[in-house]
Scaffold this active site. Structure first.
Site, short mmCIF file in Angstrom:
data_model
loop_
_atom_site.label_atom_id
_atom_site.label_comp_id
_atom_site.label_asym_id
_atom_site.label_seq_id
_atom_site.Cartn_x
_atom_site.Cartn_y
_atom_site.Cartn_z
N GLY A 37 0.81 -1.23 0.00
CA GLY A 37 0.00 0.00 0.00
C GLY A 37 0.83 1.27 0.00
O GLY A 37 0.30 2.37 -0.17
N GLU A 38 2.14 1.15 0.21
CA GLU A 38 2.97 2.36 0.19
C GLU A 38 2.98 2.97 -1.22
O GLU A 38 2.75 2.28 -2.21
CB GLU A 38 4.41 2.03 0.61
CG GLU A 38 4.54 1.76 2.10
CD GLU A 38 5.98 1.55 2.51
OE1 GLU A 38 6.88 1.57 1.64
OE2 GLU A 38 6.21 1.33 3.72
N LYS A 188 -30.89 21.58 10.04
CA LYS A 188 -30.48 20.18 9.96
C LYS A 188 -29.72 19.78 11.22
O LYS A 188 -29.01 20.59 11.80
CB LYS A 188 -29.57 20.03 8.73
CG LYS A 188 -28.77 18.75 8.64
CD LYS A 188 -27.83 18.77 7.43
CE LYS A 188 -26.38 18.71 7.84
NZ LYS A 188 -25.44 18.65 6.72
N GLY A 220 -24.96 12.12 0.27
CA GLY A 220 -26.23 12.60 -0.27
C GLY A 220 -27.31 12.75 0.80
O GLY A 220 -28.40 13.25 0.53
C1 R5P Z 1 -21.97 19.77 6.02
O1 R5P Z 1 -21.96 20.66 6.83
C2 R5P Z 1 -21.62 19.95 4.59
O2 R5P Z 1 -21.73 21.29 4.19
C3 R5P Z 1 -22.49 19.09 3.70
O3 R5P Z 1 -23.82 19.45 3.87
C4 R5P Z 1 -22.35 17.64 4.07
O4 R5P Z 1 -21.04 17.36 4.41
C5 R5P Z 1 -22.80 16.76 2.96
O5 R5P Z 1 -22.58 15.43 3.33
P1 R5P Z 1 -23.67 14.34 3.02
O6 R5P Z 1 -23.91 14.37 1.55
O7 R5P Z 1 -23.05 13.05 3.49
O8 R5P Z 1 -24.88 14.68 3.83
#
Ligand code: R5P
Length: 308
Positions: A37-38, A188, A220
């Site tokens: 892996g190096e 979120k 995503g």
């Molecule tokens: C988080 O604060 C970033 O700005 C993105 O929203 C996030 O990292 C996206 O990651 P994922 O697609 O896994 O939700």
């Protein structure tokens, strides 16, 4: 001083396009992977040259980062006068603060390692602008937002720009101002590396199409949760735009299932986008070529680094 452009193995197609934009050939460079892996690299003659190493830190992140350190070392040992890392996507930038006592600070660890090896870094849309301050060498922090905004403009009707989390608000403001659109936001909460939940939608999206903007799409999960929350709040069609499309852990399939009107990412990393007609990849080569040429000539970058 001669400009020498070297491609690592992380995104050699992008490096070739950058070379084309500048109008030079890539230097000879071989990357060897050993059975354990190096990684070892060897480079053609760059003595006295102004060397630009094009190496993004997409998947596999650690191989790509170590390869970049090896490239920098090879360039120095070969007598390069100056060594700049062109790192369109900088991994670990999301680890820009410690969530708990006893936790590591990943962005600082990576910035320290790169600063010790490079004279300068050119990168695009860091997860948090503050990460630039973790480096002890100069960082040219570019943004792909103007490019992405222009590419998405023809797809827009009565869209509202949506920040899918608090960290994306400034980015959403930039898109909204470039595109002359209104703004909303999703609150979120991250539960784990693969799981997030929406706590609510701020702003009235009822009856509007939405343009969800982020710095990156990794699993995503953020886009899925935001799009579902926006639909539940009465939004119509949705487009997602992000600079870095890592698309790991089934993200491309997850986005397919979401049936967005469009997904737009840049070519900062190589992503599994083949046969996915809804995903458009916007090229960064012209922007990177322009910046490399200006840095080489000590010309100002003003409008290229602008507001982020
Ligand atoms: C988080 O604060 C970033 O700005 C993105 O929203 C996030 O990292 C996206 O990651 P994922 O697609 O896994 O939700």
């Amino acid at each position: 001083m001669r400009l020498a452009l070297v491609s690592g193995s992380s995104n050699s197609a992008l490096a070739s396009r950058v070379a084309c934009e500048i109008g030079i050939d890539l230097e000879e460079c071989a990357v060897e992977r050993f059975p354990d892996g190096e990684i070892g690299v060897s480079m053609g003659p760059v003595r006295g040259a102004d060397v630009y190493l094009v190496q993004t830190s997409g998947i596999p992140i650690h191989d790509n980062l170590v390869e970049l350190l090896m490239l920098a070392d090879a360039a120095r040992r070969a007598g390069a006068a100056r060594v700049t890392g062109v790192i369109p996507y900088l991994a670990y930038a999301r680890q820009d603060r410690r969530e708990a006592e006893g936790a590591s600070l990943g962005a600082r660890v990576i910035a320290d390692a790169l600063s010790a090896s490079l004279d300068r870094v050119i990168t695009v849309d860091l997860h948090a602008s503050a990460v630039e301050g973790f480096f002890s060498c100069p960082v040219e922090h570019l943004s792909a937002i103007p490019l992405l905004a222009e590419r998405v403009r023809p797809l827009l009707r009565d869209h509202i720009v949506v920040a899918p989390d608090l960290g994306a608000v400034k980015r959403a403001q930039r898109y909204a101002s470039l595109l002359g659109l209104g703004m909303a936001g999703v609150r979120k909460r991250r539960l784990s590396g693969r799981q997030v939940e929406a706590l609510g939608v701020d702003g009235d999206v009822r009856g509007h199409d939405v343009l969800i903007v982020d710095d990156m799409i990794s699993t995503g999960a953020t886009i899925v949760v935001a799009a579902n929350a926006l639909r539940a709040a009465g939004a119509g069609g949705a487009i997602a735009v992000a600079t870095h499309g890592l698309l790991v852990a089934g993200a491309a399939e997850r986005l397919d299932a979401l049936a967005l009107d469009a997904v737009m990412i840049s070519d900062s990393v190589v992503a599994p986008t083949a046969s996915r007609p809804r995903i458009t990849v916007v090229g960064l080569a012209a922007l990177l070529g322009d910046v490399i040429t200006r840095v080489h000539r000590d010309a100002p970058l003003a409008e290229l680094v602008g507001d982020r």
